[in-house]
Design an enzyme around this catalytic site. Structure first.
Site, mmCIF file in Angstrom:
data_model
loop_
_atom_site.group_PDB
_atom_site.id
_atom_site.type_symbol
_atom_site.label_atom_id
_atom_site.label_comp_id
_atom_site.label_asym_id
_atom_site.label_seq_id
_atom_site.Cartn_x
_atom_site.Cartn_y
_atom_site.Cartn_z
ATOM 1 N N LYS A 209 79.883 30.042 -7.905
ATOM 2 C CA LYS A 209 78.545 29.755 -7.386
ATOM 3 C C LYS A 209 77.710 31.028 -7.321
ATOM 4 C CE LYS A 209 80.497 28.134 -3.755
ATOM 5 N NZ LYS A 209 80.862 27.522 -2.462
ATOM 6 N N THR B 102 70.796 27.847 5.790
ATOM 7 C CA THR B 102 71.754 27.557 4.729
ATOM 8 C C THR B 102 73.186 27.446 5.249
ATOM 9 O OG1 THR B 102 71.896 29.932 4.280
ATOM 10 C CG2 THR B 102 70.346 28.649 2.944
ATOM 11 N N GLY C 89 76.586 26.149 6.070
ATOM 12 C CA GLY C 89 77.361 25.014 5.587
ATOM 13 C C GLY C 89 77.092 24.628 4.153
ATOM 14 N N THR C 90 76.382 25.462 3.408
ATOM 15 C CA THR C 90 76.034 25.128 2.024
ATOM 16 C C THR C 90 77.281 24.923 1.160
ATOM 17 O OG1 THR C 90 73.994 26.403 2.224
ATOM 18 C CG2 THR C 90 74.733 25.883 0.003
ATOM 19 N N GLY C 91 78.223 25.872 1.232
ATOM 20 C CA GLY C 91 79.422 25.760 0.408
ATOM 21 C C GLY C 91 80.278 24.567 0.771
ATOM 22 N N CYS C 92 80.411 24.298 2.063
ATOM 23 C CA CYS C 92 81.185 23.141 2.520
ATOM 24 C C CYS C 92 80.561 21.852 1.999
ATOM 25 C CB CYS C 92 81.240 23.102 4.042
ATOM 26 S SG CYS C 92 81.903 24.577 4.824
#
Length: 266
Positions: free
Chosen positions: A174, A205, A207-210
């Site tokens: 990412k 932002t 929690g974006t990856g989760c």
């Protein structure tokens, strides 16, 4: 049947990341969310003030309980924290044949707090990645897994190639931490694909990856192939970023409710 999606991750008391973000995402995207909690965190938009790890046998017991009764159409892992927990999760995935599996190798919180012990990185490389359908590292995580610096698209491609050799079917590196519009690199061992969207002007932002990895797992549970699931998940994430919530004094959470209505073929 509604697709059944398991998340194996830590709890975020602030509700923006971890188990809470995953379950919101799965539900909004038309799945039935289940959880195996690996750690309790005292956490908000500013930082992580405490972590209480769940004993590894109890992590395994949670996964076993779900797999043996409800069933699992797809799963994802998030914060695992310690090597014994990584090993317990990997043992369960192998024993129950849980596929597809999305591995989000969570290492550091948005605030900079460490969420994965150094010896657990090796366990993810050795035990979990060979079982993964997709692994979704950010730049920092990709560098740790590949053992090389990752700071531009060219090095993202090199890292994806190195990580693919560790066993996952697909690698999604990412690029959200680079300047300009974010570009993610998706690699299956043969072909590189670029997944790009315009950057959303927000600092909320958390929690974006989760959310991204949970959305990918839900897409796979709906029957999508990996490239389709990644593109669909990225569109859902874009909506959640556009409607992010300015809560707290740090990085606020995403607007998960804006993903309602995202369905295969929609």
């Amino acid at each position: 049947m509604m697709p059944r999606v398991l998340t194996v991750a830590g709890s975020d008391s602030g509700g923006g990341a971890g188990i809470q973000a995953d379950l919101k995402t799965i539900t909004c995207l038309g799945g039935y969310g289940m959880s195996a909690i690996t750690a309790l965190t005292a956490q908000n938009t500013v930082g992580v003030s405490g972590i209480h790890a769940v004993p590894p046998p109890f992590v395994a017991q949670q996964i076993d309980a779900v797999a043996e009764d409800i069933g699992i159409d797809a799963a994802k892992t998030g914060m695992l924290g310690e090597r014994p927990i990584v090993e317990a999760a990997a043992d369960c995935v192998a024993r129950h044949g849980i596929r597809p599996l999305v591995v989000d190798p969570v290492m550091v919180a948005k605030s900079g707090d460490l969420l994965l012990q150094p010896d657990a990185v090796a366990a993810i490389r050795e035990r979990l990645l060979p079982l993964a359908t997709v692994v979704t590292p950010n730049l920092h995580e990709a560098a740790a897994l590949a053992g090389t610096e990752v700071d531009d698209v060219a090095s993202m491609r090199r890292a994806a190639r190195s990580i693919r050799q560790l066993g996952p079917d697909w690698v999604l590196v990412k690029g959200g931490h680079l300047e300009g519009d974010p570009t993610d690199i998706l690699f299956d061992g043969g072909e590189f694909r670029e997944v790009s969207r315009p950057r959303v002007d927000t600092t909320d932002t958390h929690g974006t990856g989760c959310t991204y990895s949970a959305a990918i797992a839900t897409g796979l549970a709906h029957g999508m192939d990996v490239p389709e699931a990644v593109e669909w998940a990225r569109d859902a994430l874009q909506a959640a970023l556009r409607h992010a919530l300015s809560l707290g004094r740090g990085h606020g959470p995403l607007g998960h409710g804006s993903m309602i209505g995202f369905r295969p073929g929609a």
